[in-house]
Design an enzyme around this catalytic site. Structure first.
Site, PDB file in Angstrom:
ATOM      1  N   VAL A  97      -6.292 103.735 -54.516  1.00  0.00           N
ATOM      2  CA  VAL A  97      -5.832 102.941 -53.376  1.00  0.00           C
ATOM      3  C   VAL A  97      -6.377 101.526 -53.537  1.00  0.00           C
ATOM      4  CG1 VAL A  97      -5.600 104.842 -51.773  1.00  0.00           C
ATOM      5  CG2 VAL A  97      -7.784 103.728 -51.996  1.00  0.00           C
ATOM      6  N   CYS A  98      -5.541 100.520 -53.387  1.00  0.00           N
ATOM      7  CA  CYS A  98      -5.984  99.166 -53.730  1.00  0.00           C
ATOM      8  C   CYS A  98      -5.250  98.105 -52.956  1.00  0.00           C
ATOM      9  CB  CYS A  98      -5.705  98.836 -55.184  1.00  0.00           C
ATOM     10  SG  CYS A  98      -5.626 100.177 -56.296  1.00  0.00           S
ATOM     11  N   THR A  99      -5.651  96.865 -53.204  1.00  0.00           N
ATOM     12  CA  THR A  99      -4.911  95.700 -52.716  1.00  0.00           C
ATOM     13  C   THR A  99      -4.655  94.768 -53.893  1.00  0.00           C
ATOM     14  OG1 THR A  99      -6.066  95.860 -50.602  1.00  0.00           O
ATOM     15  CG2 THR A  99      -4.932  93.799 -51.067  1.00  0.00           C
ATOM     16  N   ASN A 142      -1.032 100.092 -50.153  1.00  0.00           N
ATOM     17  CA  ASN A 142      -0.514 101.391 -50.590  1.00  0.00           C
ATOM     18  C   ASN A 142       0.619 101.916 -49.707  1.00  0.00           C
ATOM     19  OD1 ASN A 142      -3.689 101.338 -51.234  1.00  0.00           O
ATOM     20  ND2 ASN A 142      -2.511 102.202 -52.907  1.00  0.00           N
ATOM     21  N   ARG A 147      -4.867  97.475 -44.447  1.00  0.00           N
ATOM     22  CA  ARG A 147      -5.495  96.367 -45.165  1.00  0.00           C
ATOM     23  C   ARG A 147      -4.499  95.238 -45.343  1.00  0.00           C
ATOM     24  NH1 ARG A 147      -5.773  99.131 -49.898  1.00  0.00           N
ATOM     25  NH2 ARG A 147      -4.951 100.942 -48.802  1.00  0.00           N
TER      26      ARG A 147
END
Ligand SMILES: *[C@@H]1O[C@H](CO)[C@@H](O)[C@H](O)[C@H]1NC(C)=O
Ligand SMILES: *[C@@H]1O[C@H](CO)[C@@H](O)[C@H](O)[C@H]1NC(C)=O
Ligand SMILES: *[C@@H]1O[C@H](CO)[C@@H](O)[C@H](O)[C@H]1NC(C)=O
Ligand SMILES: *[C@@H]1O[C@H](CO)[C@@H](O)[C@H](O)[C@H]1NC(C)=O
Length: 392
Positions: A139-141, A317, A330
């Site tokens: 899971v990221c940005t 995500n 986010r």
């Protein structure tokens, strides 16, 4: 689930999350760069991977250097698996069945993974498992932005380790913490010339974050979907092998694509084992996009469009045309800080500020990478999120 269970579950989630409120969010950070203070845990070392060597020998110098950290990471995964299935049967299964699967992987991945197992002394099945993890749990940005002069900047936080062992004493994710010493920058060379660079975890042969200088930069974010990676991987094990491993596609694009458009096309059109988001940046004005993928096809392409005011694209995500899950937003804080920064003031420095603002920065964040295609810059930093901080 029965109504009662739903209630119980909701109560559990609320109680668990209550201890993390406040703050879900904070004021956009402004003075984080050059990296400093408690959110900065250290720099990242460089290693060369020589593509002219046979695949099984390419990783030897790196693995030799980082062997202890890798062994200690794999031991944590073993412990988690044993906590989950106490008989030890799960790891037994991994050691017995995954080596058979490695033989079905395409070159050079098969021989690279075998080489890493030999160099580290870790059973082949467990190295294979380590390589599969990122297909399903990342899971990221990621952000690609165009500055006022038309330069493209690409930043990402790599968040990994969700649900993989919460350390209640330390309030941290056990696997995320163990991954931090394994973060390295890699310079992939052919004829002793850089072909591409990446930020990677030692022992992993796919790519989650990389740049091909003067052509494009690329990051991959997990996309959760009912038709998720689990099914694709199961199909692969059962013998249906027409889809490609996501992180093998990103690696082969970084290694072989000859232009931004070529990369964009390969990422949009190659059949995959798992759904994904690819975030691609280029060298010229307007070259930046989010490719939303199902396993079969490209569902959506969102390109930069400065004329329409879209001077950046930001992906977490969740599909950009849907609301994010309310406990894991986010995107809104990330976009708020990008909007506050403005195109006139976007730079490596201000992009790092955005990626340092909670909850874009959270307990899962292992590293932040910043890239600029025009001069081939790739820099990365190990992160920490001191309390109070969101667990994801
Ligand atoms: C641009 O960003 C820097 C660094 O965050 C900040 O100090 C400065 O005030 C910003 N300038 C403007 C005009 O917003
Ligand atoms: C707690 O976390 C830090 C990193 O944040 C780590 O260095 C330390 O070993 C951890 N302590 C325990 C008891 O796990
Ligand atoms: C490869 O290039 C680096 C500098 O880019 C140089 O220091 C090194 O000696 C070169 N190695 C060989 C084998 O030519
Ligand atoms: C940021 O700006 C864009 C473009 O003006 C706008 O569509 C978006 O809603 C803004 N988002 C936030 C969170 O401020």
């Amino acid at each position: 689930m029965s109504r009662f269970n739903v209630l119980l579950f909701t109560a559990f989630v609320s109680a668990t999350c209550a201890q993390f409120i406040p703050p879900f969010t904070e004021e956009c950070r402004t003075d984080m760069y050059p990296p400093n203070g408690p959110t900065f845990k250290g720099g990242v070392g460089w290693y060369t991977v020589d593509l002219d060597l046979p695949p099984h020998r390419r990783w030897t110098p790196l693995i030799t250097d980082k062997k202890n950290d890798l062994v200690s990471m794999i031991q944590v995964i073993r412990d988690l698996a044993t906590a989950f299935v106490p008989s030890g049967r799960l790891i037994e299964l991994v050691d017995l069945t995954l080596p058979l699967m490695v033989d079905t992987l395409p070159d050079p991945f098969k021989d690279e993974i075998k080489g890493i197992a030999l160099d580290s002394g870790i059973p082949l099945g467990e190295i294979a498992l380590f390589n599969i993890f990122y297909e399903v749990f990342t899971v990221c940005t990621s952000v690609v932005a165009e500055d006022a002069a038309g330069n493209l900047l690409h930043g990402r936080n790599l968040d990994f380790g969700l649900f993989m062992g919460w350390d209640t004493k330390n309030k941290s994710w056990i696997v995320s913490e163990k991954l931090k010493p394994l973060v390295v920058n890699l310079d992939f060379r052919r004829n002793n010339k850089t072909v591409f660079k990446s930020t990677n975890f030692v022992g992993y042969v796919g790519m989650l974050t990389g740049i091909r200088p003067h052509l494009f930069s690329l990051t991959m974010n997990e996309r959760f979907s009912l038709d998720g990676g689990y099914i694709g991987i199961l199909e692969w094990i059962l013998g249906q092998r027409d889809g490609m491993w996501m992180s093998f596609l990103t690696r082969s694009v970084l290694e072989n694509a000859t232009s931004y458009d070529d990369a964009r096309k390969l990422l949009a059109q190659t059949k995959l084992l798992a759904p994904a988001y690819f975030i691609l940046g280029g060298q010229q004005s307007g070259q930046g996009c989010i490719i939303t993928r199902s396993r079969e096809l490209s569902l959506d392409l969102l390109d930069l469009n400065v004329k329409l005011g879209r001077w950046y694209v930001l992906q977490t995500n969740y599909d950009h045309w849907e609301e994010p899950f309310f406990l894991d937003d986010r995107r809104t804080p990330g976009m708020t800080c990008m909007n506050k920064t403005t195109q006139n003031n976007i730079s490596i420095k201000t992009l790092y500020n955005v990626l340092s603002t909670k909850p874009v920065l959270n307990k899962l964040t292992t590293y932040t990478t910043l890239m600029r295609v025009s001069d081939g810059t790739l820099e990365s930093y190990i992160r920490d999120c001191p309390n109070p901080c969101m667990p994801w």
